[in-house]
Motif scaffolding. Structure first.
Motif, PDB file in Angstrom:
ATOM      1  N   ARG A   1      -3.832  -2.344  -6.876  1.00  0.00           N
ATOM      2  CA  ARG A   1      -4.953  -2.564  -5.956  1.00  0.00           C
ATOM      3  C   ARG A   1      -5.583  -3.942  -6.204  1.00  0.00           C
ATOM      4  O   ARG A   1      -5.944  -4.646  -5.262  1.00  0.00           O
ATOM      5  CB  ARG A   1      -5.997  -1.462  -6.119  1.00  0.00           C
ATOM      6  CG  ARG A   1      -5.523  -0.094  -5.657  1.00  0.00           C
ATOM      7  CD  ARG A   1      -6.641   0.953  -5.686  1.00  0.00           C
ATOM      8  NE  ARG A   1      -6.121   2.253  -5.318  1.00  0.00           N
ATOM      9  CZ  ARG A   1      -5.706   3.170  -6.188  1.00  0.00           C
ATOM     10  NH1 ARG A   1      -5.783   2.924  -7.499  1.00  0.00           N
ATOM     11  NH2 ARG A   1      -5.230   4.320  -5.773  1.00  0.00           N
ATOM     12  N   ALA A   2      -5.717  -4.306  -7.483  1.00  0.00           N
ATOM     13  CA  ALA A   2      -6.306  -5.607  -7.810  1.00  0.00           C
ATOM     14  C   ALA A   2      -5.446  -6.750  -7.285  1.00  0.00           C
ATOM     15  O   ALA A   2      -5.968  -7.808  -6.905  1.00  0.00           O
ATOM     16  CB  ALA A   2      -6.482  -5.729  -9.326  1.00  0.00           C
ATOM     17  N   LYS A   3      -4.142  -6.549  -7.240  1.00  0.00           N
ATOM     18  CA  LYS A   3      -3.221  -7.555  -6.726  1.00  0.00           C
ATOM     19  C   LYS A   3      -3.195  -7.593  -5.198  1.00  0.00           C
ATOM     20  O   LYS A   3      -2.556  -8.467  -4.609  1.00  0.00           O
ATOM     21  CB  LYS A   3      -1.797  -7.279  -7.247  1.00  0.00           C
ATOM     22  CG  LYS A   3      -1.559  -7.641  -8.696  1.00  0.00           C
ATOM     23  CD  LYS A   3      -0.169  -7.218  -9.109  1.00  0.00           C
ATOM     24  CE  LYS A   3       0.214  -7.789 -10.466  1.00  0.00           C
ATOM     25  NZ  LYS A   3       0.518  -9.245 -10.405  1.00  0.00           N
ATOM     26  N   GLY A   4      -3.865  -6.630  -4.558  1.00  0.00           N
ATOM     27  CA  GLY A   4      -3.866  -6.588  -3.101  1.00  0.00           C
ATOM     28  C   GLY A   4      -2.621  -5.965  -2.509  1.00  0.00           C
ATOM     29  O   GLY A   4      -2.347  -6.131  -1.311  1.00  0.00           O
ATOM     30  N   ILE A   5      -1.864  -5.236  -3.345  1.00  0.00           N
ATOM     31  CA  ILE A   5      -0.632  -4.591  -2.877  1.00  0.00           C
ATOM     32  C   ILE A   5      -0.921  -3.207  -2.313  1.00  0.00           C
ATOM     33  O   ILE A   5      -0.413  -2.823  -1.259  1.00  0.00           O
ATOM     34  CB  ILE A   5       0.383  -4.491  -4.035  1.00  0.00           C
ATOM     35  CG1 ILE A   5       0.772  -5.894  -4.503  1.00  0.00           C
ATOM     36  CG2 ILE A   5       1.613  -3.693  -3.614  1.00  0.00           C
ATOM     37  CD1 ILE A   5       1.576  -5.912  -5.784  1.00  0.00           C
TER      38      ILE A   5
ATOM     39  N   SER B   1      -4.238   6.180   1.249  1.00  0.00           N
ATOM     40  CA  SER B   1      -3.628   4.981   0.670  1.00  0.00           C
ATOM     41  C   SER B   1      -2.554   4.406   1.590  1.00  0.00           C
ATOM     42  O   SER B   1      -1.953   5.115   2.395  1.00  0.00           O
ATOM     43  CB  SER B   1      -3.020   5.307  -0.699  1.00  0.00           C
ATOM     44  OG  SER B   1      -1.986   6.262  -0.563  1.00  0.00           O
TER      45      SER B   1
ATOM     46  N   SER C   1      -0.446  -2.792   1.555  1.00  0.00           N
ATOM     47  CA  SER C   1      -1.024  -3.914   2.296  1.00  0.00           C
ATOM     48  C   SER C   1       0.028  -4.514   3.228  1.00  0.00           C
ATOM     49  O   SER C   1       1.187  -4.677   2.839  1.00  0.00           O
ATOM     50  CB  SER C   1      -1.521  -4.971   1.316  1.00  0.00           C
ATOM     51  OG  SER C   1      -1.802  -6.175   1.978  1.00  0.00           O
TER      52      SER C   1
ATOM     53  N   ALA D   1       0.632  -7.401   3.921  1.00  0.00           N
ATOM     54  CA  ALA D   1       1.228  -8.608   3.337  1.00  0.00           C
ATOM     55  C   ALA D   1       2.439  -8.288   2.467  1.00  0.00           C
ATOM     56  O   ALA D   1       3.269  -9.173   2.207  1.00  0.00           O
ATOM     57  CB  ALA D   1       0.173  -9.354   2.507  1.00  0.00           C
TER      58      ALA D   1
ATOM     59  N   ASP E   1       5.212  -8.608  -9.041  1.00  0.00           N
ATOM     60  CA  ASP E   1       4.609  -8.063  -7.821  1.00  0.00           C
ATOM     61  C   ASP E   1       5.566  -7.085  -7.139  1.00  0.00           C
ATOM     62  O   ASP E   1       5.129  -6.079  -6.567  1.00  0.00           O
ATOM     63  CB  ASP E   1       4.258  -9.193  -6.856  1.00  0.00           C
ATOM     64  CG  ASP E   1       3.001  -9.944  -7.276  1.00  0.00           C
ATOM     65  OD1 ASP E   1       2.362  -9.537  -8.274  1.00  0.00           O
ATOM     66  OD2 ASP E   1       2.659 -10.957  -6.623  1.00  0.00           O
TER      67      ASP E   1
ATOM     68  N   GLU F   1      -3.701  -0.344  -1.025  1.00  0.00           N
ATOM     69  CA  GLU F   1      -5.038  -0.173  -0.457  1.00  0.00           C
ATOM     70  C   GLU F   1      -5.369   1.306  -0.373  1.00  0.00           C
ATOM     71  O   GLU F   1      -4.525   2.107   0.023  1.00  0.00           O
ATOM     72  CB  GLU F   1      -5.102  -0.803   0.934  1.00  0.00           C
ATOM     73  CG  GLU F   1      -4.830  -2.307   0.942  1.00  0.00           C
ATOM     74  CD  GLU F   1      -4.857  -2.885   2.347  1.00  0.00           C
ATOM     75  OE1 GLU F   1      -4.968  -2.097   3.316  1.00  0.00           O
ATOM     76  OE2 GLU F   1      -4.758  -4.123   2.478  1.00  0.00           O
TER      77      GLU F   1
END
Length: 217
Positions: free
Chosen positions: A181-185, A193, A196, A198, A138, A187
């Protein structure tokens, strides 16, 4: 500059200079020096300078961010009108609405865009190098996503810039960004862009580690 297609200048407007160059440094609070591009024009007899600062700590400017309009006393003094009684200096009309509408912003942006991107992309490259040789964790994805976000702010082709830096294909980088993007990192895309919230602390740690590595060299 020969390959750049510039829009036509309005009537009464003249470009002064051969191309856009980094003319000087701007000293900001704390002693930070940043390059600035300047394009200079003569607009209805006044000197107009359009500036575009690069690498501002508060964020990149996607358009020029400064404008100055100066009275040219010499040019004005040479512009006499003649009447039956002899020579008479013409009246100074000042900064009129017509003059403001004639300021060639589109011409200045086209003139400076390539140089602005070159310098800005080089700054991003320095800031995020070295990129991880393999993108697996990650943290790796946060690293390349942050580089992409920074590039998207200054370049029209951020994925191609990542390709140029690494030698890996556009397809490889597109797949990595999709995974981020799939990992939510990551956006959004392009200029919209962002990282995230988080993962903002992860990116901060990456910045600190890169800086520490440079300081130890």
């Amino acid at each position: 500059m020969d390959t750049v297609r510039l829009p036509p200048l309005p009537a009464g407007v003249e470009y002064i200079g051969r191309n856009a160059e980094v003319e000087e440094h701007v000293v900001l609070e704390g002693g930070l020096e940043l390059p600035i591009l300047r394009a200079r024009y003569r607009v209805h007899g006044l000197n107009v300078t359009i500036g575009w600062i690069i690498g501002h700590p508060m964020g990149d400017f996607r358009q020029p961010n400064s404008l100055s309009i100066d009275f040219d006393a010499f040019d004005h003094g040479m512009g006499y009108v003649k009447d039956a009684e002899g020579s008479e200096r013409r009246a100074f009309e000042g900064i009129t609405t017509s003059l403001l509408r004639s300021i060639p912003m589109a011409h200045a942006i086209a003139l400076m865009q390539d140089r602005y991107e070159q310098i800005s992309v080089a700054d991003v490259h320095r800031a995020f190098s070295p990129l991880p040789p393999r993108v697996e964790s990650d943290r790796d994805y946060a690293h390349i996503a942050a580089a992409y976000v920074a590039l998207a702010g200054v370049s029209l082709e951020p994925v191609k810039k990542l390709r140029d830096w690494s030698g890996e294909s556009v397809e490889t980088w597109s797949a990595r960004l999709r995974r981020a993007r799939a990992k939510g990192i990551l956006e959004g895309k392009g200029k919209a862009s962002r990282i995230s919230p988080a993962f903002s602390s992860v990116v901060d740690d990456i910045w600190k580690d890169i800086k520490a590595g440079r300081d130890s060299d």
